[in-house]
Design an enzyme around this catalytic site. Structure first.
Site, PDB file in Angstrom:
ATOM      1  N   HIS A 122       0.751  -1.223  -0.061  1.00  0.00           N
ATOM      2  CA  HIS A 122       0.323   0.505   0.694  1.00  0.00           C
ATOM      3  C   HIS A 122       0.919   1.624   0.092  1.00  0.00           C
ATOM      4  O   HIS A 122       0.662   2.609  -0.248  1.00  0.00           O
ATOM      5  CB  HIS A 122      -0.581  -0.118   1.148  1.00  0.00           C
ATOM      6  CG  HIS A 122      -1.516  -1.459   0.791  1.00  0.00           C
ATOM      7  ND1 HIS A 122      -2.630  -1.481  -0.229  1.00  0.00           N
ATOM      8  CD2 HIS A 122      -2.841  -1.999   2.076  1.00  0.00           C
ATOM      9  CE1 HIS A 122      -3.034  -2.313   0.878  1.00  0.00           C
ATOM     10  NE2 HIS A 122      -3.342  -2.561   1.774  1.00  0.00           N
ATOM     11  N   ASP A 159      -2.843 -11.068  -2.387  1.00  0.00           N
ATOM     12  CA  ASP A 159      -2.871 -10.498  -1.118  1.00  0.00           C
ATOM     13  C   ASP A 159      -4.536  -9.973  -1.321  1.00  0.00           C
ATOM     14  O   ASP A 159      -5.112  -9.650  -2.203  1.00  0.00           O
ATOM     15  CB  ASP A 159      -2.521  -9.313  -0.188  1.00  0.00           C
ATOM     16  CG  ASP A 159      -2.923  -8.715   0.693  1.00  0.00           C
ATOM     17  OD1 ASP A 159      -2.427  -9.270   1.618  1.00  0.00           O
ATOM     18  OD2 ASP A 159      -3.695  -7.979   0.934  1.00  0.00           O
ATOM     19  N   HIS A 161      -6.536  -7.080  -0.596  1.00  0.00           N
ATOM     20  CA  HIS A 161      -6.441  -6.001  -0.311  1.00  0.00           C
ATOM     21  C   HIS A 161      -5.826  -5.505  -1.535  1.00  0.00           C
ATOM     22  O   HIS A 161      -4.834  -6.319  -2.525  1.00  0.00           O
ATOM     23  CB  HIS A 161      -5.787  -5.507   0.893  1.00  0.00           C
ATOM     24  CG  HIS A 161      -6.554  -5.591   1.487  1.00  0.00           C
ATOM     25  ND1 HIS A 161      -6.040  -6.181   3.013  1.00  0.00           N
ATOM     26  CD2 HIS A 161      -7.288  -4.584   2.141  1.00  0.00           C
ATOM     27  CE1 HIS A 161      -6.744  -6.043   3.786  1.00  0.00           C
ATOM     28  NE2 HIS A 161      -7.759  -5.455   3.820  1.00  0.00           N
ATOM     29  N   ASP A 246      -4.528 -13.010   3.625  1.00  0.00           N
ATOM     30  CA  ASP A 246      -5.728 -13.167   4.024  1.00  0.00           C
ATOM     31  C   ASP A 246      -6.984 -12.817   3.551  1.00  0.00           C
ATOM     32  O   ASP A 246      -8.546 -12.932   3.986  1.00  0.00           O
ATOM     33  CB  ASP A 246      -5.764 -11.036   4.274  1.00  0.00           C
ATOM     34  CG  ASP A 246      -5.227 -10.629   3.402  1.00  0.00           C
ATOM     35  OD1 ASP A 246      -5.088 -10.521   2.075  1.00  0.00           O
ATOM     36  OD2 ASP A 246      -4.649  -8.994   3.751  1.00  0.00           O
TER      37      ASP A 246
HETATM   38 ZN   LIG Z   1      -3.952  -7.504   2.536  1.00  0.00          ZN
END
Ligand SMILES: [Zn+2]
Length: 341
Positions: A122, A159, A161, A246
């Site tokens: 991120h 991931d 996200h 995740d």
């Molecule tokens: Zn994540």
């Protein structure tokens, strides 16, 4: 596998009840202690001049000074202490090691996995966010390109996200192909199907934003029908996996339903693909917040390189997943039809 690991990464203390805790690395190490053929490598930290190849130099100075002053809350969920500075450079260094080791080694048993924290995907050019300060996988990709060890690097981010930072850094770069499979609507909200790169780098960003409830069937179909053919066409020298765990069915913060075997199947698919392309393959840890599912996932990845074949099943791909895959084909990415498998 060979695992990049540094004790300093435990010193990045995010406080009680923060999901991105040092216990994540402790749980992984505990779980791997039951496995054969585990080698740990304490790779060198990255230096500031290396991380500023993808980050703004003033921002990096700001992070260093923030940590020197004792740290605190950078934003609501991105937290630092004094030791965080050493941990972020160590974490970036582990990713650089994984990229270099993937290019230099014979693969298979020697496949590298960087177990650093804080995670990175991120972190954008001039800001920290989402638990991330330095974009480890981006530093690593840029490093091997600058060292002329690789002309083209692909990054596959599984991931749950979207790796907004990695995408941004390479959005106009023809030599880095960023692929993300993530849950639609989750933090940070980026990663739509229409985000495909810009200018000459059109179609070197691929986003598969699956709605909640997707899992092994949809992930494998995306890999087989679109991501695999697209990676083949891009023909990278190196494939780095931004490996978060995740999206696991029992991870506390997502609604995806990838199983532990599913991570094995994806690993097996990508290993075979990079083998065919004669490309290096390396893993860089991102998220994963269920201690047990995180360590089971990494153990599964390791076991695939030990020869374990995760069981395949008759897939039924749900309509939401099918629609994302068809939409990706309409964007113009190289693809095959399911019956060609
Ligand atoms: Zn994540």
């Amino acid at each position: 596998m060979r695992f990049g690991y540094r004790e300093i990464c435990l010193e990045h203390d995010t406080g009680a009840r923060h999901p991105e805790s040092p216990d994540r690395l402790r749980a992984i190490r505990q779980s791997l202690s039951e496995c054969d053929h585990i080698e740990y490598v304490a790779a060198d930290s990255a230096i500031e001049a290396e991380v500023t190849t993808v980050h703004d130099a003033d921002y990096i100075t700001e992070v260093r000074e923030f940590c020197e002053d004792g740290g605190g809350n950078w934003d609501a969920d991105t937290v630092a202490v004094e030791e965080t500075w050493d941990a972020v450079l160590a974490s970036a260094g582990l990713a650089q090691w994984a990229a270099k080791a993937a290019l230099e080694s014979a693969g298979g048993h020697e496949t590298p996995f960087a177990l650093g924290r804080p995670p990175g995907h991120h972190a954008v050019e001039d800001d920290a966010m989402g638990f991330c300060f330095i974009n480890n996988v981006a530093v690593a990709a840029q490093h091997v390109i600058e060292q002329e060890m690789a002309d083209r690097v692909a990054i596959l981010d599984w991931d749950v996200h979207h790796g907004n930072g990695t995408q941004d850094m390479f959005y106009d770069r023809e030599d880095v192909f960023y692929v993300s499979i993530h849950e639609e609507g989750l933090y940070p909200g980026t990663g739509g199907i229409g985000e495909t790169g810009e200018g000459d780098a059109e179609l070197t960003t691929l986003n598969a934003p699956f709605p909640a409830g997707c899992g092994d069937a949809e992930y494998m179909a995306a890999l087989e029908e679109v991501i695999g053919p697209s990676l083949e066409a891009f023909d990278p020298d190196l494939l780095l996996i931004s490996a978060g765990f995740d999206a696991h069915e029992h991870d506390p913060i997502s609604r995806m339903v990838v199983t532990t075997d599913g991570y094995g199947l994806m690993t097996d698919f990508l290993w075979e693909l990079t083998d065919e392309l004669d490309a290096g393959l390396g893993f860089v840890l991102e998220g994963g917040y269920g201690l047990e599912t995180l360590s089971d996932g990494i153990k599964m990845v390791h076991e695939v390189f030990e020869g374990h074949d995760p069981p395949t099943r008759e897939w039924t791909i749900n309509d939401n997943g099918r629609s994302v895959i068809e939409n990706l084909k309409e964007q113009g990415f190289p693809s095959i039809d399911p019956d060609q498998n």
